[in-house]
Scaffold this active site. Structure first.
Site, PDB file in Angstrom:
ATOM      1  N   CYS A  68       0.826  -1.198   0.000  1.00  0.00           N
ATOM      2  CA  CYS A  68       0.000   0.000   0.000  1.00  0.00           C
ATOM      3  C   CYS A  68       0.876   1.271   0.000  1.00  0.00           C
ATOM      4  O   CYS A  68       1.502   1.549  -1.012  1.00  0.00           O
ATOM      5  CB  CYS A  68      -1.005  -0.055   1.148  1.00  0.00           C
ATOM      6  SG  CYS A  68      -2.473   0.900   0.765  1.00  0.00           S
ATOM      7  N   HIS A 128      -3.313  -5.258   1.673  1.00  0.00           N
ATOM      8  CA  HIS A 128      -2.617  -5.496   2.948  1.00  0.00           C
ATOM      9  C   HIS A 128      -2.528  -6.988   3.257  1.00  0.00           C
ATOM     10  O   HIS A 128      -3.325  -7.509   4.045  1.00  0.00           O
ATOM     11  CB  HIS A 128      -3.364  -4.780   4.081  1.00  0.00           C
ATOM     12  CG  HIS A 128      -3.205  -3.304   4.046  1.00  0.00           C
ATOM     13  ND1 HIS A 128      -2.314  -2.618   4.845  1.00  0.00           N
ATOM     14  CD2 HIS A 128      -3.813  -2.373   3.281  1.00  0.00           C
ATOM     15  CE1 HIS A 128      -2.395  -1.329   4.574  1.00  0.00           C
ATOM     16  NE2 HIS A 128      -3.295  -1.159   3.633  1.00  0.00           N
ATOM     17  N   GLU A 184      -0.643  -8.474   5.155  1.00  0.00           N
ATOM     18  CA  GLU A 184      -0.342  -8.721   6.584  1.00  0.00           C
ATOM     19  C   GLU A 184      -1.616  -8.861   7.404  1.00  0.00           C
ATOM     20  O   GLU A 184      -1.577  -9.284   8.549  1.00  0.00           O
ATOM     21  CB  GLU A 184       0.549  -7.592   7.139  1.00  0.00           C
ATOM     22  CG  GLU A 184      -0.112  -6.241   7.360  1.00  0.00           C
ATOM     23  CD  GLU A 184      -0.341  -5.430   6.076  1.00  0.00           C
ATOM     24  OE1 GLU A 184      -0.131  -5.967   4.973  1.00  0.00           O
ATOM     25  OE2 GLU A 184      -0.741  -4.261   6.202  1.00  0.00           O
TER      26      GLU A 184
HETATM   27  N1  GLN Z   1      -3.658   6.296   0.791  1.00  0.00           N
HETATM   28  C1  GLN Z   1      -2.392   6.074   1.454  1.00  0.00           C
HETATM   29  C2  GLN Z   1      -1.284   6.891   0.796  1.00  0.00           C
HETATM   30  O1  GLN Z   1      -1.492   7.515  -0.192  1.00  0.00           O
HETATM   31  C3  GLN Z   1      -2.026   4.608   1.460  1.00  0.00           C
HETATM   32  C4  GLN Z   1      -3.030   3.828   2.285  1.00  0.00           C
HETATM   33  C5  GLN Z   1      -2.458   2.631   2.965  1.00  0.00           C
HETATM   34  O2  GLN Z   1      -1.247   2.420   3.048  1.00  0.00           O
HETATM   35  N2  GLN Z   1      -3.339   1.850   3.544  1.00  0.00           N
HETATM   36  O3  GLN Z   1      -0.200   6.898   1.270  1.00  0.00           O
END
Ligand code: GLN
Length: 190
Positions: free
Chosen positions: A79, A168, A170
């Site tokens: 992410c 995610h 994890e």
């Molecule tokens: N929207 C977040 C960003 O731009 C990422 C979201 C996440 O890591 N769950 O950094």
């Protein structure tokens, strides 16, 4: 000696990654400094907020050491971590480590998918994935290999030693993807 796996612990859900690594049979070391980085063989960059993470990395003088680390050693970004690995970040544009040939759009699924569990296609079979304000990979360059998709968009991509997930792994069950990352580390050490 067992290979040492670090989890960048400046911000975000690094503790969940440490637990997933434990399920995958590896012990995690929290990484906050250059000295921590020098003591590990592979690194996970967790989810969180990529802009905040960038600021903290700059404040700790860790951006260049992290880029240099990635020239030699495997990094798994999830992410916000995937956003940091990409060569091009949009919406808005921001700096990154540029270790994978990806164009990634932050919060690309829009507000309606703030957080959801979805079924992704993981190498031809369905798997559950948790998306939280997830980015969308708009372009995956020719050196990348797409391992999973959601609605046709790449959501798990590898490029050489590196791995990036827009979801995610994890937070779901069996740490299969963490085990896959550990197998990449073993082949990087061969
Ligand atoms: N929207 C977040 C960003 O731009 C990422 C979201 C996440 O890591 N769950 O950094």
């Amino acid at each position: 000696m067992q290979p040492q796996v670090g989890v960048l612990a400046l911000q975000g859900d690094f503790e969940a990654h440490a637990r997933a690594l434990a399920r995958a049979g590896a012990k995690a070391r929290e990484v906050r400094t250059k000295a921590d980085l020098e003591a590990i063989d592979a690194l996970i960059i967790p989810g969180g907020e990529s802009t905040t993470m960038l600021k903290l990395l700059a404040a700790e003088d860790l951006l260049e050491p992290l880029r240099a680390f990635g020239q030699e050693k495997p990094i798994f970004g999830t992410c916000a971590g995937a956003i940091l690995l990409a060569s091009e970040v949009t919406h808005p544009r921001q700096d990154s480590l540029a270790l994978m040939d990806l164009t990634i759009e932050r919060n690309g699924y829009g507000r309606q998918i703030d957080s959801r569990i979805a079924h992704i296609d993981l190498q031809g079979r369905p798997a559950e994935a948790v998306f939280i304000r997830a980015p969308v990979i708009r372009r995956a360059g020719p050196q990348t290999n797409v391992l999973a998709t959601y609605n046709g968009d790449p959501v798990l991509v590898e490029q050489g030693r590196h791995l990036a997930a827009t979801f995610h792994p994890e937070l779901t069950g069996d740490a299969e993807i963490h085990r896959y990352f550990l197998s990449k580390l073993e082949s990087a050490l061969d």
